[in-house]
Design a protein around this motif. Structure first.
Motif, PDB file in Angstrom:
ATOM      1  N   MET A  65      13.337  -8.057 -11.374  1.00 57.70           N
ATOM      2  CA  MET A  65      12.613  -7.411 -10.292  1.00 57.70           C
ATOM      3  C   MET A  65      13.250  -7.659  -8.925  1.00 57.70           C
ATOM      4  O   MET A  65      12.791  -7.141  -7.930  1.00 57.70           O
ATOM      5  N   THR A  66      14.252  -8.485  -8.894  1.00 51.37           N
ATOM      6  CA  THR A  66      14.801  -8.836  -7.579  1.00 51.37           C
ATOM      7  C   THR A  66      15.604  -7.705  -6.977  1.00 51.37           C
ATOM      8  O   THR A  66      16.320  -6.991  -7.662  1.00 51.37           O
ATOM      9  N   ASN A  67      15.511  -7.572  -5.685  1.00 46.80           N
ATOM     10  CA  ASN A  67      16.355  -6.678  -4.905  1.00 46.80           C
ATOM     11  C   ASN A  67      16.297  -5.222  -5.323  1.00 46.80           C
ATOM     12  O   ASN A  67      17.254  -4.498  -5.199  1.00 46.80           O
ATOM     13  N   LEU A  68      15.173  -4.796  -5.839  1.00 46.06           N
ATOM     14  CA  LEU A  68      15.080  -3.429  -6.327  1.00 46.06           C
ATOM     15  C   LEU A  68      13.707  -2.843  -6.057  1.00 46.06           C
ATOM     16  O   LEU A  68      12.717  -3.563  -6.042  1.00 46.06           O
ATOM     17  N   ALA A  69      13.667  -1.542  -5.866  1.00 44.96           N
ATOM     18  CA  ALA A  69      12.387  -0.847  -5.950  1.00 44.96           C
ATOM     19  C   ALA A  69      12.212  -0.438  -7.400  1.00 44.96           C
ATOM     20  O   ALA A  69      13.038   0.273  -7.949  1.00 44.96           O
ATOM     21  N   LEU A  70      11.170  -0.923  -8.030  1.00 46.31           N
ATOM     22  CA  LEU A  70      10.901  -0.540  -9.413  1.00 46.31           C
ATOM     23  C   LEU A  70       9.737   0.434  -9.414  1.00 46.31           C
ATOM     24  O   LEU A  70       8.679   0.144  -8.867  1.00 46.31           O
ATOM     25  N   VAL A  71       9.955   1.586  -9.990  1.00 45.13           N
ATOM     26  CA  VAL A  71       8.931   2.626  -9.986  1.00 45.13           C
ATOM     27  C   VAL A  71       8.537   2.905 -11.425  1.00 45.13           C
ATOM     28  O   VAL A  71       9.391   3.131 -12.274  1.00 45.13           O
ATOM     29  N   LEU A  72       7.244   2.860 -11.688  1.00 43.44           N
ATOM     30  CA  LEU A  72       6.770   3.038 -13.056  1.00 43.44           C
ATOM     31  C   LEU A  72       6.288   4.470 -13.253  1.00 43.44           C
ATOM     32  O   LEU A  72       5.407   4.944 -12.533  1.00 43.44           O
ATOM     33  N   ALA A  73       6.881   5.160 -14.202  1.00 44.21           N
ATOM     34  CA  ALA A  73       6.447   6.522 -14.505  1.00 44.21           C
ATOM     35  C   ALA A  73       5.162   6.483 -15.321  1.00 44.21           C
ATOM     36  O   ALA A  73       5.083   5.756 -16.307  1.00 44.21           O
ATOM     37  N   VAL A  74       4.154   7.223 -14.884  1.00 41.24           N
ATOM     38  CA  VAL A  74       2.869   7.216 -15.592  1.00 41.24           C
ATOM     39  C   VAL A  74       2.363   8.645 -15.744  1.00 41.24           C
ATOM     40  O   VAL A  74       2.729   9.538 -14.979  1.00 41.24           O
ATOM     41  N   ASP A  75       1.486   8.855 -16.743  1.00 42.76           N
ATOM     42  CA  ASP A  75       0.895  10.184 -16.920  1.00 42.76           C
ATOM     43  C   ASP A  75      -0.159  10.439 -15.848  1.00 42.76           C
ATOM     44  O   ASP A  75      -0.229  11.493 -15.249  1.00 42.76           O
ATOM     45  N   ASP A  76      -1.036   9.434 -15.638  1.00 43.19           N
ATOM     46  CA  ASP A  76      -2.084   9.554 -14.632  1.00 43.19           C
ATOM     47  C   ASP A  76      -2.066   8.310 -13.776  1.00 43.19           C
ATOM     48  O   ASP A  76      -1.814   7.223 -14.280  1.00 43.19           O
ATOM     49  N   VAL A  77      -2.367   8.502 -12.498  1.00 43.92           N
ATOM     50  CA  VAL A  77      -2.471   7.332 -11.643  1.00 43.92           C
ATOM     51  C   VAL A  77      -3.859   6.731 -11.846  1.00 43.92           C
ATOM     52  O   VAL A  77      -4.867   7.349 -11.536  1.00 43.92           O
ATOM     53  N   ASP A  78      -3.857   5.553 -12.423  1.00 44.07           N
ATOM     54  CA  ASP A  78      -5.111   4.876 -12.728  1.00 44.07           C
ATOM     55  C   ASP A  78      -5.073   3.542 -11.995  1.00 44.07           C
ATOM     56  O   ASP A  78      -4.073   2.830 -12.030  1.00 44.07           O
ATOM     57  N   LEU A  79      -6.167   3.226 -11.313  1.00 41.19           N
ATOM     58  CA  LEU A  79      -6.135   2.048 -10.437  1.00 41.19           C
ATOM     59  C   LEU A  79      -5.876   0.757 -11.218  1.00 41.19           C
ATOM     60  O   LEU A  79      -5.137  -0.111 -10.771  1.00 41.19           O
ATOM     61  N   THR A  80      -6.454   0.661 -12.413  1.00 43.49           N
ATOM     62  CA  THR A  80      -6.274  -0.558 -13.200  1.00 43.49           C
ATOM     63  C   THR A  80      -4.808  -0.731 -13.578  1.00 43.49           C
ATOM     64  O   THR A  80      -4.232  -1.812 -13.454  1.00 43.49           O
ATOM     65  N   VAL A  81      -4.211   0.378 -14.020  1.00 42.74           N
ATOM     66  CA  VAL A  81      -2.799   0.327 -14.405  1.00 42.74           C
ATOM     67  C   VAL A  81      -1.941   0.009 -13.186  1.00 42.74           C
ATOM     68  O   VAL A  81      -1.034  -0.829 -13.233  1.00 42.74           O
ATOM     69  N   THR A  82      -2.246   0.688 -12.058  1.00 47.99           N
ATOM     70  CA  THR A  82      -1.463   0.459 -10.846  1.00 47.99           C
ATOM     71  C   THR A  82      -1.542  -0.999 -10.431  1.00 47.99           C
ATOM     72  O   THR A  82      -0.523  -1.629 -10.113  1.00 47.99           O
ATOM     73  N   ALA A  83      -2.766  -1.562 -10.449  1.00 48.21           N
ATOM     74  CA  ALA A  83      -2.932  -2.957 -10.029  1.00 48.21           C
ATOM     75  C   ALA A  83      -2.138  -3.882 -10.949  1.00 48.21           C
ATOM     76  O   ALA A  83      -1.447  -4.791 -10.489  1.00 48.21           O
ATOM     77  N   ALA A  84      -2.216  -3.639 -12.275  1.00 48.55           N
ATOM     78  CA  ALA A  84      -1.487  -4.483 -13.228  1.00 48.55           C
ATOM     79  C   ALA A  84       0.019  -4.352 -13.004  1.00 48.55           C
ATOM     80  O   ALA A  84       0.764  -5.335 -13.041  1.00 48.55           O
ATOM     81  N   ALA A  85       0.456  -3.126 -12.739  1.00 50.05           N
ATOM     82  CA  ALA A  85       1.886  -2.893 -12.538  1.00 50.05           C
ATOM     83  C   ALA A  85       2.376  -3.598 -11.280  1.00 50.05           C
ATOM     84  O   ALA A  85       3.425  -4.245 -11.280  1.00 50.05           O
ATOM     85  N   VAL A  86       1.593  -3.487 -10.209  1.00 44.78           N
ATOM     86  CA  VAL A  86       2.008  -4.108  -8.945  1.00 44.78           C
ATOM     87  C   VAL A  86       2.039  -5.625  -9.095  1.00 44.78           C
ATOM     88  O   VAL A  86       2.950  -6.292  -8.614  1.00 44.78           O
TER      89      VAL A  86
END
Lengths: 284, 97
Positions: A65-86
Protein backbone atom coordinates in the motif's frame (compact mmCIF):
# COMPACT_ATOMS: atom_id res chain seq x y z
CA UNK A 1 -8.72 4.79 -19.64
CA UNK A 2 -7.71 3.39 -22.97
CA UNK A 3 -4.57 1.80 -21.59
CA UNK A 4 -6.08 -0.81 -19.35
CA UNK A 5 -5.56 -4.47 -19.53
CA UNK A 6 -7.19 -7.35 -17.79
CA UNK A 7 -4.60 -9.91 -16.83
CA UNK A 8 -5.84 -13.07 -15.27
CA UNK A 9 -8.20 -12.14 -12.50
CA UNK A 10 -6.39 -9.05 -11.35
CA UNK A 11 -7.48 -5.91 -13.08
CA UNK A 12 -4.67 -3.42 -12.98
CA UNK A 13 -3.97 0.08 -14.15
CA UNK A 14 -0.42 1.09 -13.62
CA UNK A 15 0.22 4.57 -14.85
CA UNK A 16 3.08 7.00 -14.95
CA UNK A 17 6.53 6.17 -13.70
CA UNK A 18 7.79 2.60 -13.91
CA UNK A 19 6.55 0.41 -11.11
CA UNK A 20 9.01 -0.61 -8.44
CA UNK A 21 9.08 -4.25 -9.43
CA UNK A 22 9.76 -5.58 -5.97
CA UNK A 23 6.38 -4.28 -4.84
CA UNK A 24 4.52 -5.85 -7.73
CA UNK A 25 6.30 -9.11 -8.30
CA UNK A 26 2.98 -10.95 -8.34
CA UNK A 27 1.30 -8.53 -10.76
CA UNK A 28 1.72 -9.57 -14.39
CA UNK A 29 4.42 -7.39 -15.92
CA UNK A 30 2.41 -6.79 -19.06
CA UNK A 31 -0.30 -5.11 -16.99
CA UNK A 32 2.23 -2.74 -15.58
CA UNK A 33 3.59 -1.93 -18.98
CA UNK A 34 0.19 -1.39 -20.57
CA UNK A 35 -1.10 1.37 -18.35
CA UNK A 36 0.69 4.44 -19.56
CA UNK A 37 -1.78 7.29 -19.27
CA UNK A 38 -0.95 10.63 -17.62
CA UNK A 39 -2.17 9.79 -14.14
CA UNK A 40 0.85 8.85 -12.10
CA UNK A 41 0.89 6.25 -9.42
CA UNK A 42 -2.64 4.92 -9.44
CA UNK A 43 -3.40 1.25 -9.15
CA UNK A 44 -6.88 -0.13 -9.73
CA UNK A 45 -7.62 -3.45 -8.08
CA UNK A 46 -10.44 -5.73 -9.01
CA UNK A 47 -10.99 -8.45 -6.42
CA UNK A 48 -11.21 -11.96 -7.85
CA UNK A 49 -14.72 -13.11 -8.63
CA UNK A 50 -16.26 -15.44 -6.11
CA UNK A 51 -14.05 -14.39 -3.23
CA UNK A 52 -15.54 -12.58 -0.27
CA UNK A 53 -14.43 -8.97 -0.38
CA UNK A 54 -13.65 -8.90 3.32
CA UNK A 55 -11.31 -11.88 2.95
CA UNK A 56 -9.68 -10.26 -0.04
CA UNK A 57 -9.13 -7.03 1.89
CA UNK A 58 -7.52 -9.02 4.72
CA UNK A 59 -5.21 -10.84 2.35
CA UNK A 60 -1.68 -9.73 3.11
CA UNK A 61 -0.43 -10.83 -0.30
CA UNK A 62 -2.19 -7.93 -2.02
CA UNK A 63 0.10 -5.27 -3.50
CA UNK A 64 1.96 -3.08 -1.06
CA UNK A 65 0.00 0.00 0.00
CA UNK A 66 2.95 2.32 0.25
CA UNK A 67 3.42 5.24 -2.09
CA UNK A 68 0.40 4.46 -4.20
CA UNK A 69 -3.19 5.40 -4.76
CA UNK A 70 -5.06 2.12 -4.57
CA UNK A 71 -8.49 2.19 -6.12
CA UNK A 72 -10.92 -0.66 -5.59
CA UNK A 73 -13.29 -1.48 -8.43
CA UNK A 74 -16.77 -2.25 -7.11
CA UNK A 75 -20.21 -2.96 -8.59
CA UNK A 76 -22.01 -0.67 -6.14
CA UNK A 77 -20.71 1.92 -3.76
CA UNK A 78 -21.69 0.56 -0.39
CA UNK A 79 -20.68 2.39 2.76
CA UNK A 80 -19.74 -0.77 4.66
CA UNK A 81 -17.52 -1.98 1.85
CA UNK A 82 -16.01 1.48 1.39
CA UNK A 83 -15.24 1.78 5.11
CA UNK A 84 -13.65 -1.70 5.19
CA UNK A 85 -11.64 -0.92 2.07
CA UNK A 86 -10.38 2.41 3.40
CA UNK A 87 -9.41 0.75 6.68
CA UNK A 88 -7.45 -1.80 4.65
CA UNK A 89 -5.51 1.00 2.98
CA UNK A 90 -7.49 1.47 -0.23
CA UNK A 91 -7.66 5.13 -1.24
CA UNK A 92 -11.20 5.05 -2.64
CA UNK A 93 -13.72 2.90 -4.48
CA UNK A 94 -14.47 3.14 -8.17
CA UNK A 95 -17.88 1.98 -9.41
CA UNK A 96 -17.42 -0.18 -12.50
CA UNK A 97 -20.28 1.47 -14.35
CA UNK A 98 -18.72 4.95 -14.56
CA UNK A 99 -18.02 6.56 -17.90
CA UNK A 100 -14.46 7.09 -19.01
CA UNK A 101 -14.44 10.77 -18.02
CA UNK A 102 -16.01 10.01 -14.65
CA UNK A 103 -13.37 7.37 -14.00
CA UNK A 104 -10.67 9.88 -14.78
CA UNK A 105 -12.10 12.28 -12.19
CA UNK A 106 -12.14 9.57 -9.52
CA UNK A 107 -8.62 8.40 -10.34
CA UNK A 108 -7.26 11.95 -10.30
CA UNK A 109 -8.89 12.51 -6.91
CA UNK A 110 -7.36 9.25 -5.66
CA UNK A 111 -3.93 10.30 -6.85
CA UNK A 112 -4.22 13.65 -5.06
CA UNK A 113 -5.39 11.95 -1.87
CA UNK A 114 -2.55 9.43 -1.97
CA UNK A 115 0.02 12.17 -2.50
CA UNK A 116 -1.37 14.13 0.45
CA UNK A 117 -1.30 10.96 2.54
CA UNK A 118 2.27 10.25 1.54
CA UNK A 119 3.27 13.82 2.48
CA UNK A 120 1.60 13.41 5.86
CA UNK A 121 3.22 10.03 6.47
CA UNK A 122 6.62 11.53 5.80
CA UNK A 123 5.90 14.51 8.12
CA UNK A 124 4.55 12.13 10.78
CA UNK A 125 7.74 10.10 10.64
CA UNK A 126 9.88 13.19 11.23
CA UNK A 127 7.57 14.31 14.03
CA UNK A 128 7.76 10.86 15.66
CA UNK A 129 11.55 10.89 15.62
CA UNK A 130 12.13 14.51 16.59
CA UNK A 131 9.09 15.16 18.80
CA UNK A 132 10.60 13.71 22.00
CA UNK A 133 13.71 15.86 21.55
CA UNK A 134 11.82 19.18 21.74
CA UNK A 135 12.54 21.05 24.98
CA UNK A 136 10.90 24.38 24.39
CA UNK A 137 8.93 25.81 21.51
CA UNK A 138 6.65 28.75 20.73
CA UNK A 139 4.06 29.28 18.00
CA UNK A 140 1.58 31.87 16.84
CA UNK A 141 -1.52 30.58 15.05
CA UNK A 142 -4.65 32.24 13.67
CA UNK A 143 -6.60 29.73 11.60
CA UNK A 144 -8.18 26.34 12.24
CA UNK A 145 -5.89 24.76 9.64
CA UNK A 146 -2.88 26.00 11.57
CA UNK A 147 -4.46 24.80 14.82
CA UNK A 148 -5.00 21.32 13.39
CA UNK A 149 -1.40 21.06 12.22
CA UNK A 150 -0.07 22.43 15.51
CA UNK A 151 -2.12 19.97 17.58
CA UNK A 152 -0.40 17.11 15.73
CA UNK A 153 3.05 18.67 16.09
CA UNK A 154 2.68 19.20 19.85
CA UNK A 155 1.13 15.77 20.34
CA UNK A 156 4.18 14.23 18.69
CA UNK A 157 6.30 15.70 21.49
CA UNK A 158 4.09 14.11 24.17
CA UNK A 159 3.81 10.54 25.44
CA UNK A 160 0.87 8.68 23.80
CA UNK A 161 0.46 11.29 21.00
CA UNK A 162 -2.83 9.84 19.80
CA UNK A 163 -4.44 10.66 23.17
CA UNK A 164 -3.26 14.30 23.07
CA UNK A 165 -4.33 15.50 19.63
CA UNK A 166 -8.06 15.68 20.41
CA UNK A 167 -7.69 17.70 23.62
CA UNK A 168 -5.13 20.07 22.11
CA UNK A 169 -7.42 20.67 19.17
CA UNK A 170 -10.42 21.35 21.44
CA UNK A 171 -8.46 24.01 23.35
CA UNK A 172 -6.96 25.58 20.22
CA UNK A 173 -10.34 25.75 18.48
CA UNK A 174 -11.86 27.33 21.59
CA UNK A 175 -9.09 29.95 21.64
CA UNK A 176 -9.60 30.84 17.98
CA UNK A 177 -13.38 30.67 17.72
CA UNK A 178 -14.66 31.72 21.11
CA UNK A 179 -11.60 33.72 22.18
CA UNK A 180 -10.21 35.68 19.25
CA UNK A 181 -13.17 35.62 16.86
CA UNK A 182 -15.84 35.96 19.57
CA UNK A 183 -18.18 33.35 18.12
CA UNK A 184 -20.58 32.27 20.86
CA UNK A 185 -21.71 28.67 21.22
CA UNK A 186 -25.22 29.54 19.99
CA UNK A 187 -23.82 31.44 17.00
CA UNK A 188 -21.62 28.49 16.08
CA UNK A 189 -24.56 26.08 16.17
CA UNK A 190 -26.65 28.39 13.97
CA UNK A 191 -23.78 28.90 11.51
CA UNK A 192 -23.09 25.17 11.28
CA UNK A 193 -26.78 24.54 10.71
CA UNK A 194 -26.91 27.07 7.85
CA UNK A 195 -23.68 25.84 6.31
CA UNK A 196 -22.22 29.37 6.79
CA UNK A 197 -19.76 28.54 9.55
CA UNK A 198 -16.63 28.25 7.43
CA UNK A 199 -17.31 31.49 5.50
CA UNK A 200 -18.09 33.36 8.71
CA UNK A 201 -14.78 32.29 10.26
CA UNK A 202 -12.87 33.44 7.17
CA UNK A 203 -14.75 36.76 7.21
CA UNK A 204 -13.94 37.31 10.88
CA UNK A 205 -10.27 36.47 10.34
CA UNK A 206 -10.20 39.39 7.86
CA UNK A 207 -12.39 41.68 9.96
CA UNK A 208 -10.31 44.66 11.25
CA UNK A 209 -11.72 44.03 14.74
CA UNK A 210 -10.08 40.58 14.91
CA UNK A 211 -7.44 40.59 12.17
CA UNK A 212 -4.52 41.38 14.47
CA UNK A 213 -5.48 38.73 17.04
CA UNK A 214 -3.54 35.51 17.36
CA UNK A 215 -3.22 32.51 19.64
CA UNK A 216 0.20 32.15 21.23
CA UNK A 217 1.19 28.63 22.16
CA UNK A 218 4.22 27.47 24.09
CA UNK A 219 5.50 24.00 24.84
CA UNK A 220 8.00 23.35 27.59
CA UNK A 221 9.50 20.09 28.77
CA UNK A 222 10.62 20.09 32.40
CA UNK A 223 12.11 17.17 34.35
CA UNK A 224 9.09 14.91 34.46
CA UNK A 225 6.31 17.09 33.13
CA UNK A 226 5.27 18.88 29.95
CA UNK A 227 3.50 22.23 30.01
CA UNK A 228 1.49 23.59 27.11
CA UNK A 229 0.24 27.17 27.37
CA UNK A 230 -2.43 28.51 25.03
CA UNK A 231 -3.25 32.20 25.19
CA UNK A 232 -5.70 34.12 23.00
CA UNK A 233 -6.49 37.82 22.62
CA UNK A 234 -10.18 37.48 23.45
CA UNK A 235 -12.19 38.67 26.42
CA UNK A 236 -11.74 35.38 28.29
CA UNK A 237 -14.53 33.58 30.12
CA UNK A 238 -15.67 32.84 33.64
CA UNK A 239 -13.67 29.64 34.01
CA UNK A 240 -14.54 29.29 37.69
CA UNK A 241 -18.21 29.10 36.72
CA UNK A 242 -17.63 26.49 33.99
CA UNK A 243 -15.39 24.38 36.21
CA UNK A 244 -17.69 24.62 39.22
CA UNK A 245 -20.16 22.21 37.65
CA UNK A 246 -17.61 19.40 37.57
CA UNK A 247 -16.59 17.41 34.53
CA UNK A 248 -19.55 15.05 34.51
CA UNK A 249 -22.00 17.89 34.63
CA UNK A 250 -20.22 19.70 31.82
CA UNK A 251 -20.74 16.88 29.38
CA UNK A 252 -24.44 17.65 29.40
CA UNK A 253 -24.06 21.45 29.50
CA UNK A 254 -21.46 23.90 28.22
CA UNK A 255 -17.73 23.28 28.27
CA UNK A 256 -17.80 19.80 26.74
CA UNK A 257 -14.60 20.55 24.82
CA UNK A 258 -12.82 21.54 28.01
CA UNK A 259 -14.09 18.50 29.91
CA UNK A 260 -13.08 16.19 27.07
CA UNK A 261 -9.61 17.79 26.81
CA UNK A 262 -9.05 17.40 30.53
CA UNK A 263 -10.14 13.77 30.71
CA UNK A 264 -8.67 12.56 27.45
CA UNK A 265 -5.46 14.51 26.97
CA UNK A 266 -4.18 16.32 30.06
CA UNK A 267 -3.39 15.52 33.67
CA UNK A 268 -4.39 19.01 34.65
CA UNK A 269 -5.73 22.25 33.13
CA UNK A 270 -5.39 25.63 34.83
CA UNK A 271 -6.79 28.92 33.59
CA UNK A 272 -5.12 32.22 34.25
CA UNK A 273 -5.67 35.90 33.55
CA UNK A 274 -9.23 36.70 32.50
CA UNK A 275 -9.69 33.14 31.29
CA UNK A 276 -7.83 33.74 28.03
CA UNK A 277 -4.80 31.68 29.05
CA UNK A 278 -4.85 27.98 29.81
CA UNK A 279 -1.92 25.84 30.91
CA UNK A 280 -2.14 22.12 30.33
CA UNK A 281 0.10 19.74 32.23
CA UNK A 282 1.07 16.26 31.09
CA UNK A 283 3.22 13.85 33.08
CA UNK A 284 6.13 12.73 30.97
CA UNK B 1 -19.60 11.57 6.60
CA UNK B 2 -23.05 10.46 7.71
CA UNK B 3 -25.38 8.21 5.76
CA UNK B 4 -28.96 8.15 7.03
CA UNK B 5 -31.09 5.13 6.31
CA UNK B 6 -34.66 4.53 7.41
CA UNK B 7 -35.80 0.95 7.79
CA UNK B 8 -39.30 -0.36 7.26
CA UNK B 9 -39.94 -0.53 10.99
CA UNK B 10 -39.41 3.23 11.23
CA UNK B 11 -35.91 3.16 12.75
CA UNK B 12 -33.47 5.75 11.47
CA UNK B 13 -29.86 4.59 11.30
CA UNK B 14 -27.14 7.22 11.07
CA UNK B 15 -23.96 5.56 9.97
CA UNK B 16 -20.91 7.71 10.61
CA UNK B 17 -17.64 7.07 8.84
CA UNK B 18 -14.29 8.81 9.33
CA UNK B 19 -14.39 11.88 11.54
CA UNK B 20 -17.50 12.60 13.61
CA UNK B 21 -16.89 16.29 14.35
CA UNK B 22 -18.33 19.78 13.89
CA UNK B 23 -18.21 19.37 10.13
CA UNK B 24 -20.97 16.72 10.43
CA UNK B 25 -23.33 19.05 12.31
CA UNK B 26 -25.51 20.04 9.37
CA UNK B 27 -25.82 16.50 8.01
CA UNK B 28 -26.66 15.13 11.44
CA UNK B 29 -29.23 17.71 12.47
CA UNK B 30 -30.91 17.65 9.04
CA UNK B 31 -31.14 13.87 9.07
CA UNK B 32 -32.61 13.84 12.54
CA UNK B 33 -34.81 16.90 12.00
CA UNK B 34 -36.41 16.00 8.69
CA UNK B 35 -37.07 12.33 9.28
CA UNK B 36 -39.05 11.68 12.46
CA UNK B 37 -38.40 8.11 13.49
CA UNK B 38 -39.64 5.59 16.02
CA UNK B 39 -36.04 4.72 16.95
CA UNK B 40 -32.58 6.10 16.25
CA UNK B 41 -29.39 4.13 15.84
CA UNK B 42 -26.13 6.09 15.67
CA UNK B 43 -23.56 3.68 14.30
CA UNK B 44 -20.02 4.81 15.09
CA UNK B 45 -18.34 1.53 14.16
CA UNK B 46 -16.94 3.17 11.02
CA UNK B 47 -15.86 6.39 12.78
CA UNK B 48 -12.25 6.83 13.80
CA UNK B 49 -12.54 10.13 15.70
CA UNK B 50 -15.17 12.12 17.56
CA UNK B 51 -14.94 15.52 19.23
CA UNK B 52 -17.00 17.53 21.70
CA UNK B 53 -19.32 18.76 18.92
CA UNK B 54 -20.24 15.14 18.24
CA UNK B 55 -21.14 14.71 21.91
CA UNK B 56 -23.33 17.80 21.52
CA UNK B 57 -25.10 16.25 18.53
CA UNK B 58 -25.87 13.10 20.52
CA UNK B 59 -27.32 15.28 23.29
CA UNK B 60 -29.52 17.03 20.73
CA UNK B 61 -30.88 13.66 19.76
CA UNK B 62 -31.47 12.87 23.41
CA UNK B 63 -33.43 16.10 23.80
CA UNK B 64 -35.49 15.13 20.77
CA UNK B 65 -36.69 11.82 22.18
CA UNK B 66 -37.37 13.32 25.62
CA UNK B 67 -37.43 10.84 28.46
CA UNK B 68 -37.70 7.74 26.30
CA UNK B 69 -34.01 6.92 25.94
CA UNK B 70 -34.74 3.38 24.79
CA UNK B 71 -35.43 5.00 21.41
CA UNK B 72 -31.75 5.86 20.93
CA UNK B 73 -29.00 3.32 20.52
CA UNK B 74 -25.35 4.16 19.98
CA UNK B 75 -23.07 1.57 18.43
CA UNK B 76 -19.78 2.62 19.97
CA UNK B 77 -17.40 0.65 17.80
CA UNK B 78 -13.85 0.79 19.08
CA UNK B 79 -10.91 3.13 19.30
CA UNK B 80 -11.15 6.83 20.04
CA UNK B 81 -14.97 7.27 19.72
CA UNK B 82 -15.51 4.39 22.14
CA UNK B 83 -13.12 5.97 24.62
CA UNK B 84 -14.69 9.42 24.30
CA UNK B 85 -18.16 8.01 25.00
CA UNK B 86 -16.76 6.25 28.05
CA UNK B 87 -14.93 9.35 29.31
CA UNK B 88 -18.08 11.42 28.88
CA UNK B 89 -20.09 8.81 30.77
CA UNK B 90 -22.52 8.60 27.89
CA UNK B 91 -23.23 5.02 28.89
CA UNK B 92 -25.32 6.55 31.64
CA UNK B 93 -27.26 8.75 29.24
CA UNK B 94 -27.69 6.41 26.31
CA UNK B 95 -28.05 2.79 25.39
CA UNK B 96 -24.47 2.25 24.19
CA UNK B 97 -23.60 -1.11 22.67
Amino acid sequence: MSARERMGRVYVVWVGRPAPQADYAHVPTLSLAMGLVPLPRVLVLDPPEGQALEAWLDDASRPSMTNLALVLAVDDVDLTVTAAAVRAGVTCCLPRNLSSSERTVVLEAARTLAEQRRGRASADEWARRLGPTVLKCEWRVRTLDEAEALASVIAASCPCPERRVGGLLELLINAIEHGNLEVTGDEKRALLMDGRWHDELLARLDDPRYASRAVRVTFERRTSELFITIEDDGAGFDFAEVLRGGLDENFSRHGRGIALARLMSFDDLQWEGRGNRVIGRISA
Amino acid sequence: MIIANKSTDGALTLKVSGQFNFACYKQFTEAVGTAPASRYVVDLSGADYMDSSALGMLLLLRDKVGQDLSRVQIVAGSGQPHEVLKLANFHRLFNVV
